[in-house]
Structure formats: structure tokens, C-alpha cells
Design a protein around this motif. Structure first.
Motif, PDB file in Angstrom:
ATOM      1  N   MET A   1       0.755  -1.020   0.037  1.00 15.47           N
ATOM      2  CA  MET A   1       0.048   0.114   0.146  1.00 15.47           C
ATOM      3  C   MET A   1       1.118   1.476   0.102  1.00 15.47           C
ATOM      4  O   MET A   1       1.910   1.283   0.766  1.00 15.47           O
ATOM      5  N   ASP A   2       0.923   2.113  -0.962  1.00 16.06           N
ATOM      6  CA  ASP A   2       1.796   3.513  -0.944  1.00 16.06           C
ATOM      7  C   ASP A   2       1.063   4.420  -0.875  1.00 16.06           C
ATOM      8  O   ASP A   2      -0.468   4.798  -0.767  1.00 16.06           O
ATOM      9  N   ILE A   3       1.483   5.795  -0.877  1.00 13.64           N
ATOM     10  CA  ILE A   3       0.549   7.128  -0.142  1.00 13.64           C
ATOM     11  C   ILE A   3      -0.928   7.608  -1.551  1.00 13.64           C
ATOM     12  O   ILE A   3      -1.342   7.759  -1.201  1.00 13.64           O
ATOM     13  N   PHE A   4      -0.783   6.520  -2.696  1.00  8.71           N
ATOM     14  CA  PHE A   4      -1.596   7.231  -3.237  1.00  8.71           C
ATOM     15  C   PHE A   4      -2.889   5.844  -2.742  1.00  8.71           C
ATOM     16  O   PHE A   4      -4.200   6.636  -3.124  1.00  8.71           O
ATOM     17  N   ASP A   5      -2.558   4.980  -2.326  1.00  3.27           N
ATOM     18  CA  ASP A   5      -4.231   3.802  -1.454  1.00  3.27           C
ATOM     19  C   ASP A   5      -4.243   4.375  -0.296  1.00  3.27           C
ATOM     20  O   ASP A   5      -5.615   4.632  -0.872  1.00  3.27           O
ATOM     21  N   LEU A   6      -3.538   5.430   0.334  1.00  2.00           N
ATOM     22  CA  LEU A   6      -4.059   5.914   1.243  1.00  2.00           C
ATOM     23  C   LEU A   6      -4.749   7.482   0.986  1.00  2.00           C
ATOM     24  O   LEU A   6      -6.226   7.882   0.973  1.00  2.00           O
ATOM     25  N   LEU A   7      -4.304   7.497  -0.346  1.00  2.00           N
ATOM     26  CA  LEU A   7      -5.508   9.000  -0.461  1.00  2.00           C
ATOM     27  C   LEU A   7      -6.971   8.539  -1.359  1.00  2.00           C
ATOM     28  O   LEU A   7      -7.538   8.994  -0.941  1.00  2.00           O
ATOM     29  N   ASN A   8      -6.603   7.224  -1.758  1.00  3.09           N
ATOM     30  CA  ASN A   8      -8.482   6.539  -2.133  1.00  3.09           C
ATOM     31  C   ASN A   8      -8.486   5.970  -0.658  1.00  3.09           C
ATOM     32  O   ASN A   8      -9.623   6.164  -1.907  1.00  3.09           O
ATOM     33  N   PHE A   9      -8.148   6.203   0.126  1.00  2.00           N
ATOM     34  CA  PHE A   9      -9.013   5.302   1.188  1.00  2.00           C
ATOM     35  C   PHE A   9      -9.240   6.369   1.570  1.00  2.00           C
ATOM     36  O   PHE A   9     -11.214   6.881   1.282  1.00  2.00           O
ATOM     37  N   PHE A  10      -9.084   7.511   1.870  1.00  2.35           N
ATOM     38  CA  PHE A  10      -9.856   9.041   2.430  1.00  2.35           C
ATOM     39  C   PHE A  10     -10.924   9.409   1.282  1.00  2.35           C
ATOM     40  O   PHE A  10     -11.555   9.435   1.610  1.00  2.35           O
ATOM     41  N   LEU A  11     -10.176   9.449   0.263  1.00  5.52           N
ATOM     42  CA  LEU A  11     -11.332   9.741  -1.608  1.00  5.52           C
ATOM     43  C   LEU A  11     -12.532   8.665  -0.660  1.00  5.52           C
ATOM     44  O   LEU A  11     -13.991   9.445  -0.947  1.00  5.52           O
ATOM     45  N   GLY A  12     -12.933   7.738  -0.988  1.00  5.09           N
ATOM     46  CA  GLY A  12     -13.908   6.049  -0.481  1.00  5.09           C
ATOM     47  C   GLY A  12     -13.956   7.211   0.874  1.00  5.09           C
ATOM     48  O   GLY A  12     -15.147   6.460   0.532  1.00  5.09           O
ATOM     49  N   LEU A  13     -13.651   7.299   1.736  1.00 10.11           N
ATOM     50  CA  LEU A  13     -14.116   7.082   2.859  1.00 10.11           C
ATOM     51  C   LEU A  13     -14.658   8.968   2.884  1.00 10.11           C
ATOM     52  O   LEU A  13     -16.374   8.760   3.028  1.00 10.11           O
ATOM     53  N   ALA A  14     -14.412   9.839   2.487  1.00 11.28           N
ATOM     54  CA  ALA A  14     -15.118  10.465   2.521  1.00 11.28           C
ATOM     55  C   ALA A  14     -16.739  11.112   0.970  1.00 11.28           C
ATOM     56  O   ALA A  14     -17.779  11.360   1.613  1.00 11.28           O
ATOM     57  N   MET A  15     -16.534   9.641  -0.190  1.00 14.72           N
ATOM     58  CA  MET A  15     -17.953   9.809  -0.736  1.00 14.72           C
ATOM     59  C   MET A  15     -18.605   8.765   0.198  1.00 14.72           C
ATOM     60  O   MET A  15     -19.780   8.932   0.233  1.00 14.72           O
ATOM     61  N   PHE A  16     -17.955   7.978   0.936  1.00 16.43           N
ATOM     62  CA  PHE A  16     -18.856   7.014   1.914  1.00 16.43           C
ATOM     63  C   PHE A  16     -19.937   7.838   3.228  1.00 16.43           C
ATOM     64  O   PHE A  16     -20.718   7.874   2.942  1.00 16.43           O
ATOM     65  N   LEU A  17     -18.933   8.947   3.554  1.00 15.47           N
ATOM     66  CA  LEU A  17     -19.739   9.595   5.162  1.00 15.47           C
ATOM     67  C   LEU A  17     -20.928  10.860   3.883  1.00 15.47           C
ATOM     68  O   LEU A  17     -21.462  11.188   4.552  1.00 15.47           O
ATOM     69  N   MET A 159     -17.798   2.636  -0.688  1.00  9.57           N
ATOM     70  CA  MET A 159     -17.539   1.862   0.342  1.00  9.57           C
ATOM     71  C   MET A 159     -16.663   0.977  -0.338  1.00  9.57           C
ATOM     72  O   MET A 159     -16.095   0.189  -0.548  1.00  9.57           O
ATOM     73  N   ASP A 160     -16.725   0.982  -1.788  1.00 13.89           N
ATOM     74  CA  ASP A 160     -15.704  -0.077  -2.915  1.00 13.89           C
ATOM     75  C   ASP A 160     -14.700   0.851  -2.875  1.00 13.89           C
ATOM     76  O   ASP A 160     -13.385   0.065  -2.721  1.00 13.89           O
ATOM     77  N   GLY A 161     -14.327   1.611  -2.891  1.00 18.31           N
ATOM     78  CA  GLY A 161     -13.257   2.788  -3.341  1.00 18.31           C
ATOM     79  C   GLY A 161     -12.464   2.355  -2.203  1.00 18.31           C
ATOM     80  O   GLY A 161     -11.038   2.337  -2.198  1.00 18.31           O
ATOM     81  N   MET A 162     -12.699   2.554  -0.389  1.00 20.48           N
ATOM     82  CA  MET A 162     -11.562   2.062   1.122  1.00 20.48           C
ATOM     83  C   MET A 162     -11.707   0.452   0.505  1.00 20.48           C
ATOM     84  O   MET A 162     -10.612   0.150   1.081  1.00 20.48           O
ATOM     85  N   SER A 163     -12.546  -0.585  -0.168  1.00 15.69           N
ATOM     86  CA  SER A 163     -12.127  -2.175   0.744  1.00 15.69           C
ATOM     87  C   SER A 163     -10.717  -1.672  -0.725  1.00 15.69           C
ATOM     88  O   SER A 163     -10.192  -2.921  -0.811  1.00 15.69           O
ATOM     89  N   GLY A 164     -11.188  -1.065  -1.621  1.00  7.26           N
ATOM     90  CA  GLY A 164      -9.877  -1.795  -3.442  1.00  7.26           C
ATOM     91  C   GLY A 164      -8.493  -0.966  -2.703  1.00  7.26           C
ATOM     92  O   GLY A 164      -7.621  -1.497  -2.572  1.00  7.26           O
ATOM     93  N   SER A 165      -8.855  -0.059  -1.868  1.00  9.97           N
ATOM     94  CA  SER A 165      -7.474   1.123  -1.378  1.00  9.97           C
ATOM     95  C   SER A 165      -6.912  -0.036  -0.300  1.00  9.97           C
ATOM     96  O   SER A 165      -5.355   0.835   0.389  1.00  9.97           O
ATOM     97  N   VAL A 166      -7.601  -0.175   0.078  1.00  9.07           N
ATOM     98  CA  VAL A 166      -6.817  -1.210   1.433  1.00  9.07           C
ATOM     99  C   VAL A 166      -6.695  -2.672   1.463  1.00  9.07           C
ATOM    100  O   VAL A 166      -6.150  -3.786   2.202  1.00  9.07           O
TER     101      VAL A 166
END
Length: 580
Positions: A1-17, A159-166
Motif C-alpha cells: 500500500m503506497d501514498i496513492f492507496d492512502l489517498l484513495n482510501f480517504f477519497l472513498g471514506l469521504a464519499m462514504f460519509l 465503500m468499494d473505493g475504501m475496500s479496494g485501496s486497503v
């Protein structure tokens, strides 16, 4: 997992919320006034309260939102703490629905049925439908439905974005070692509590946990303590919402916290006892979104049903946190209810109706003094008038704030009706005091009214009393038929006023009344007529607002000159009923 995966996780979290919030707002608006009707059907039955709490929370997808509404109801004295407890317990169970929706993203398989069940197969359709209603529906009638569809679609994509990024976390030894630390139940509870306290939503934090579980690196033994902590952390926004509220509302906010702490403590004790005698392989298996949702629902449901018979004990416990404060005044309206504008508006209508009944009480008490003066009754009229003044100020401020929120066309009309009528109700209480002052002045022997004058005034007062009852009934139930009958009765009252003045002149000529008493007699007629006029204003407002207009003068002119048979029939009926 790199910095881009982390950014995608936060993007997915933001969309989820965002999706969860947007969908929740749409669901609340769709439910709208029906939530008020459902919640106000509470009885002393804990089972009914539990069921309603579960149902409402499942609809609006937030136990915090339901509980905050309940805190507002208790603070406004719409329901008691005893009624609120089963509802909050039910809300705890209803919040687990979100976990099941989120778990849909974990569906896997190659069969046609499985493919159709996958969110990727049908979420785009929901998103397109939501976008169509949002962009193409110019009337705005389907904007709430659009919010629900788009919110749900964004939630699932997030949710799908968070799952894929982690997904790559399972191959990182440091992440695996971190999870081993969370195998300590106490630490797991604290982490879950802190995460939910920050995110202000147990559904959101459990969604994050479900996304992390898709790495396959989290066991149920690590996930369960975090779920328990997340349930406790969900009480934070509820406790914050009750800051500055009355003691009963603050006690209500503690119900959520105490309930979940007790559940966690009992579960931990049972788990510790069971682990001494039995092997618990369930705790060692890998967690996934479905298993987390299943545990969350089973845990909440079992403990919710088990705690229901002990609602009285829970009530005593929360009373220990908040002591009695006899000096604190109960507010009429609670701004917490503005999170659901339809409910806030319904509460404003309830308070305005109660205020109208206070005005009626002031009027009826004042005119009753025509028979016999009573200092206690006179003071009651003054006290009622002061209370109505305070209520008018509070209602006016509340409604101005409410008017800035997102209301439907029907709700805007209802709000306008309340705003236009509260001043009329307040003026009726003023005239009740005016009647009181005139009657008190007539107690002087030089100003005393003759028995004939009193009889006629009581007859006119009875007609005004019926007009007041009709106007309050039309306002409180939006009854146009009752509103229509006020105007012919008001015309009869005006005619009675003129006839009473003619009779007074006859009594003056006959020497049975003095000039001084004539001034008091005229003042009483004027106050009674003015009360009738305000009743006419209220009824006209109700009738006109039904059509989306507000021109009471045209309404009255139209009734007087339309030649309407029902109007003439009502006028004849009231003329005969109150003939002198």
C-alpha cells in the motif's frame, strides 16, 4: 500500500460519509411529517416504543438522528423519559441496517444471480435515476427521492473505493502486527470508541471496519471489541446535542450511553466466563462485512430485547447522572428538532394550538366575571395574557429560523399560516384583559351595569365564544369547513353589537342606565367585537392558505357578496341562535 492507496482510501471514506449523510437527509425529508405521526403514537407500552424506534431508525439510517429527535421531544415535553427509553433501545437495533447495506459490496461469485446481486450491477441504475430526478424534474417534487438514490449510490462507490485501496494491507507485516495489538479487548473497545467519537457515527465507523475486514487480516476476536466500542462512541453526538437542555432531555441523552456500557460489560463478562469452559472458534475466524453485520445485529437485538423489561432500572440509573433542578424552566420548542424540519414545524403547530387554547381560557374566564367578580380569576386572566405574550415571542423567533430551512410547498404554507395567526391569538388575550378591566370598572356603584345590559352582553359573549372555538378548530386541524362558518357568525356578532348599542340608548332614555355605565358597556361591546374580528382573520388565513394565497380582505368580500347559499344559511342559523 503506497501514498496513492492512502489517498484513495480517504477519497472513498469521504464519499462514504457524504453518501450516508445525503441519503439520510433524503430519507428524513421523505418520511417528513409521517415521522411525527409515528413517534407521537407512543403509549406506555415498551414493546411499541421499541418497535417504533427500530422502524424510524431503519428508515432514516441513523440512531443518533433518532435519539437527538427524542431528546428534543423530551425537552419540549412531548414525551416523557419513560416513553423515550424503549424508543432509544429500538434505535440501537435499527442502526444495524446500514451494516447490511454496506455488506453488499462483499458479494462475490460468477453466477448470473450473484452478478445481479452485486452493487456494481444495479447501483449505476439507481445513480442515473437519482440524477434524472435531480436535473430533469424542474418542479422539485422528487428531490428527496433523488437524494436517497444518489446518496446510496455514492455510499456504495465510497465503500468499494475504501475496500479496494486497503486490499494490499494484508501483505504488510506492520499492519498485521498492529491488528495483533487490537486483540486486547480493552484496547479494541477504546479504539472503536475513539474512532466513532471522531466520525460522529457508529454506522460510518463500522463501515470503515467492514472495509478493512475485506483484507482478510482481521479476526472476529479483533473486530468484536471495536464494534462494542463503536456503539459506545455513538453516544457522543447525542450527549453533545443535549448540552444546555432541561434535566429530562439530558437524562434521555444518557440513556444511549448507559445502555451500551451495560451491554458491553455484560457481554465481556459472559465472554470471559464462556472462554474458561468452552472453546470459541468463532473468535478466530476471519472477519468480513457480512459477519460483522451479523454480529452487530445479533448483539444489538439480543441485548435490546433483554434490556426492555428493565427500562425502569435504566431510568433510575440515568437519573443518578442528572439531578433534579426545580429552577430550570422547560422550553416550549427545541431547536434540535430542526434537524428534521417537518417535525419542528409540527411541534410549532402544537405549541401554537396550545397557545390558542390559553387565549380561549383567558377569554372564557374574563367573560365569566360578568356574573360575579373573583380576584383569583382576574389574576388568572392576567397571568394567561403574560404567558401568551412570551409564547408569541418564542414562536416568532423559532418560525423565522425554521423558514430558512428546506421545507416543502405544503410545509411553507403551514408555516405562513402559523406566522400570520399567532399575532391574532395574542391580541385575543389582550382583549380578554380589556374585558376584565371594563368589568372591574363596572363594580363601582356609579358605573354598574343593569341586569338587561349584562344579559345582552352574555348573549353576545356566547356568540363570540363559538366563533373562537370554530377558529381554533379550523387552525389546529386545517379544517376549511370550520373556517368557512366563522365569517357568517362574525357578521352576526357585528350586528349584535349595533343592536346592543341601540338598546342601551333606549335604556338611557328610560333612565335605567347611566351615561358612565354606557362608556363601560360600549367598551365591552368593542372588546367582544374585536375578538370576533381576530377569529375572522384566523379563519380567513386558514381558508386562503389552503389555496396558496393570502388575501383575507378579498376572501371576506367574496363571502359577503357571492350570494353563497351555505353562507346565507349559516348566517340565518346563527342569527336565530343568538337572537336577543
Amino acid at each position: 500500500m503506497d501514498i496513492f492507496d492512502l489517498l484513495n482510501f480517504f477519497l472513498g471514506l469521504a464519499m462514504f460519509l457524504f453518501g450516508m449523510h445525503y441519503m439520510g437527509e433524503g430519507l428524513e425529508s421523505c418520511a417528513g411529517g409521517r415521522l411525527q405521526q409515528v413517534l407521537e403514537k407512543l403509549t406506555a407500552s415498551p414493546i411499541k416504543g421499541f418497535t417504533l424506534g427500530l422502524f424510524v431508525t431503519a428508515v432514516i439510517q441513523s440512531s443518533s438522528a433518532t435519539s437527538v429527535m427524542v431528546v428534543g421531544f423530551v425537552n419540549s415535553a412531548v414525551m416523557t423519559l419513560k416513553q423515550a427509553i424503549p424508543l432509544i433501545i429500538g434505535a440501537n437495533v435499527g442502526t444495524t441496517v446500514t451494516g447490511w447495506l454496506v455488506s453488499l459490496t462483499s458479494i462475490s461469485g460468477a453466477g448470473l444471480v450473484i452478478q445481479l446481486l452485486k452493487p456494481s450491477s444495479w447501483v449505476p441504475i439507481l445513480a442515473m435515476a437519482g440524477a434524472y430526478f435531480l436535473v430533469m424534474d424542474k418542479s422539485g417534487r422528487h428531490k428527496d427521492l433523488a437524494a436517497v438514490l444518489l446518496g446510496f449510490a455514492v455510499l456504495m462507490v465510497g465503500m468499494d473505493g475504501m475496500s479496494g485501496s486497503v486490499s494490499g494491507l494484508k501483505d504488510i507485516p506492520a499492519f498485521v502486527r498492529l491488528l495483533e495489538v487490537f486483540s486486547n479487548p480493552i484496547l479494541g473497545v477504546l479504539v472503536g470508541l475513539a474512532l466513532t467519537a471522531v466520525m460522529q457515527s457508529s454506522s460510518a465507523s463500522i463501515g470503515v471496519l467492514q472495509a478493512l475486514s475485506m483484507t482478510g487480516s482481521i479476526t472476529m476476536g479483533e473486530a468484536i471489541p471495536m464494534v462494542l466500542g463503536m456503539n459506545i462512541g455513538a453516544s457522543v453526538p447525542i450527549l453533545l446535542s443535549a448540552a444546555g437542555a432541561g434535566k429530562e432531555a439530558r437524562r434521555t441523552s444518557y440513556v444511549y450511553l448507559v445502555f451500551n456500557i451495560i451491554n458491553m460489560a455484560v457481554f465481556m463478562l459472559l465472554y470471559a466466563a464462556a472462554s474458561l469452559f468452552f472453546s470459541l472458534p468463532f473468535m478466530e475466524i476471519s472477519a468480513n462485512p457480512v459477519r460483522i453485520a451479523l454480529f452487530h445485529t445479533a448483539y444489538k437485538l439480543v441485548f435490546g430485547v433483554a434490556m426492555l423489561p428493565f427500562s425502569g432500572v435504566l431510568e433510575k440509573l440515568v437519573c443518578l447522572f442528572v439531578k433534579d433542578d426545580t429552577k430550570q424552566k422547560q422550553p416550549l420548542l427545541d431547536e434540535r428538532l430542526m434537524t428534521t424540519p417537518a417535525i419542528a414545524l409540527a411541534q410549532a403547530l402544537r405549541v401554537t394550538t396550545d397557545t390558542a387554547l390559553l387565549c380561549q381560557n383567558a377569554y372564557e374566564t374574563a367573560v365569566s366575571l360578568l356574573d360575579k367578580w373573583d380576584d383569583k380569576k382576574a389574576q388568572l386572566v392576567r397571568d394567561l395574557e403574560n404567558e401568551v405574550d412570551e409564547r408569541e415571542d418564542e414562536l416568532g423567533s423559532y418560525l423565522v429560523k425554521l423558514s430558512a430551512l428546506n421545507l416543502s410547498e405544503t410545509e411553507n404554507r403551514q408555516l405562513s399560516t402559523i406566522l400570520h395567526t399567532i399575532s391574532d391569538f395574542e391580541r385575543i388575550s389582550d382583549h380578554a384583559v380589556g374585558i376584565l378591566i371594563s368589568i372591574r370598572a363596572s363594580m363601582d356603584s356609579a358605573n354598574s351595569l343593569s341586569s338587561g345590559a349584562k344579559t345582552e352582553l352574555k348573549r353576545m359573549a356566547a356568540a363570540v365564544s363559538e366563533a373562537l372555538s370554530l377558529s381554533i378548530a379550523s387552525f389546529s386541524t386545517n379544517n376549511v369547513e370550520a373556517a368557512r362558518r366563522v365569517e357568517p357568525l362574525e357578521e352576526v356578532v357585528d350586528a349584535m353589537g349595533e343592536e346592543l348599542k341601540d338598546h342601551h340608548i333606549d335604556r338611557l332614555k328610560a333612565g335605567s342606565c347611566s351615561v358612565e355605565s354606557g362608556f363601560i358597556f360600549t367598551d365591552l361591546i368593542s372588546n367582544l367585537s374585536r375578538v370576533s374580528d381576530h377569529c375572522s382573520n384566523i379563519a380567513a388565513c386558514v381558508a386562503e392558505m389552503q389555496k396558496g394565497t393570502f388575501d383575507t380582505h378579498k376572501y371576506v368580500h367574496r363571502l359577503h357578496h357571492s350570494g353563497d347559499r351555505s353562507y346565507s344559511a349559516d348566517y340565518d342559523y346563527f342569527s336565530h341562535k343568538y337572537s336577543l
